[in-house]
Scaffold this active site. Structure first.
Site, PDB file in Angstrom:
ATOM      1  N   SER A 105      47.916  49.896  37.467  1.00 51.44           N
ATOM      2  CA  SER A 105      47.125  48.675  37.296  1.00 51.44           C
ATOM      3  C   SER A 105      46.014  48.903  36.258  1.00 51.44           C
ATOM      4  CB  SER A 105      46.599  48.243  38.674  1.00 51.44           C
ATOM      5  OG  SER A 105      46.030  46.975  38.630  1.00 51.44           O
ATOM      6  N   ASP A 160      55.117  40.085  40.125  1.00 52.46           N
ATOM      7  CA  ASP A 160      53.717  40.514  40.009  1.00 52.46           C
ATOM      8  C   ASP A 160      52.847  39.290  39.689  1.00 52.46           C
ATOM      9  OD1 ASP A 160      51.252  41.587  39.228  1.00 52.46           O
ATOM     10  OD2 ASP A 160      52.182  43.393  38.390  1.00 52.46           O
ATOM     11  N   HIS A 191      52.693  43.406  42.606  1.00 56.90           N
ATOM     12  CA  HIS A 191      51.781  44.294  41.879  1.00 56.90           C
ATOM     13  C   HIS A 191      51.705  45.668  42.553  1.00 56.90           C
ATOM     14  CE1 HIS A 191      48.835  44.840  38.724  1.00 56.90           C
ATOM     15  NE2 HIS A 191      47.971  45.327  39.594  1.00 56.90           N
TER      16      HIS A 191
HETATM   17  C1  MLT Z   1      42.811  44.920  34.917  1.00 54.69           C
HETATM   18  O1  MLT Z   1      41.762  44.339  35.068  1.00 54.69           O
HETATM   19  O2  MLT Z   1      42.940  46.007  34.351  1.00 54.69           O
HETATM   20  C2  MLT Z   1      44.034  44.234  35.461  1.00 54.69           C
HETATM   21  O3  MLT Z   1      43.738  42.901  35.749  1.00 54.69           O
HETATM   22  C3  MLT Z   1      44.570  44.951  36.653  1.00 54.69           C
HETATM   23  C4  MLT Z   1      43.576  44.992  37.763  1.00 54.69           C
HETATM   24  O4  MLT Z   1      42.779  45.891  37.799  1.00 54.69           O
HETATM   25  O5  MLT Z   1      43.608  44.093  38.617  1.00 54.69           O
END
Ligand code: MLT
Length: 213
Positions: A105, A160, A191
């Protein structure tokens, strides 16, 4: 910036020949989160696991965002360079080869930025639920020499809610155009990680040898 500026964990290799892993957690995680995943993916690898230095309502991240999926790209650039410096210092301190990043992520997004901005920091990357980190990445022809052939495994979730399919496809195309050797798989997942992520990552990293890094 010194290596100690990142709170981190380092676990030395317990076997020869496996590449070191740079473990990069998701929003709200920390340096302990992915140690278990790293051991499952590549038993024997040295593990280098920093905690993101940005806090969002108390939750560690690797760069600032303006909203969900909308990144502060100046901060992405600055933090990617900071992380690259941390990796270089940690390599010297611990005498390890260039690591393969394993990012989830937000951690996958900073790993993708590192590949585009400071490719020499990494031997390759496993990007779990990553999205395009920069709307104006360096030109592909500037990157080819350094990214040329670096292996990247991108694992996306079909359902996701954070990363649209078009965005992960765009990231795969961007990294391929920049010369990386990209394997992109879309899993029947959201996700969150699934068992399939672990198996695919383990099978993919198996043939990568630390001496090649
Ligand atoms: C981010 O902010 O890098 C992406 O939206 C993934 C997350 O951290 O939720």
């Amino acid at each position: 910036m010194t290596a100690s500026a990142f709170i981190h964990r380092f676990e030395p290799a317990t076997g020869a020949g496996s590449p070191p892993l740079l473990l990069l957690h998701g929003t709200g995680g920390d340096e302990n989160d992915l140690l278990g995943l790293g051991k499952m993916i590549s038993p024997g690898s040295a593990l280098l696991s920093p905690r993101g230095r940005v806090l969002e309502h108390g939750m560690p991240r690797f760069f600032r965002r303006l909203a969900e999926g909308v990144f502060d790209e100046d901060d992405v650039r600055r933090r990617a360079h900071e992380l690259g410096d941390f990796v270089a210092e940690a390599r010297q301190r611990h005498g390890i080869a260039a690591p393969v990043a394993v990012g989830f992520s937000n951690g996958a997004n900073i790993a993708a930025a590192l590949l585009l901005l400071k490719p020499e920091a990494l031997a390759g990357a496993i990007l779990l639920r990553a999205m395009v980190p920069l709307s104006h990445p360096p030109e592909a022809n500037q990157l080819k020499a350094q990214l040329g052939g670096k292996p990247v495994l991108l694992l996306s979730g079909q359902a996701d809610p954070i990363v649209p399919a078009s965005n992960s496809a765009q990231l795969a195309a961007l990294l391929s155009q920049a010369g990386a050797s990209v394997t992109h798989k879309v899993l029947p997942a959201g996700h969150q990680l699934s068992q399939a992520d672990v198996s695919l990552a383990r099978d993919w990293i198996g043939p990568i040898d630390a001496r090649a890094a």
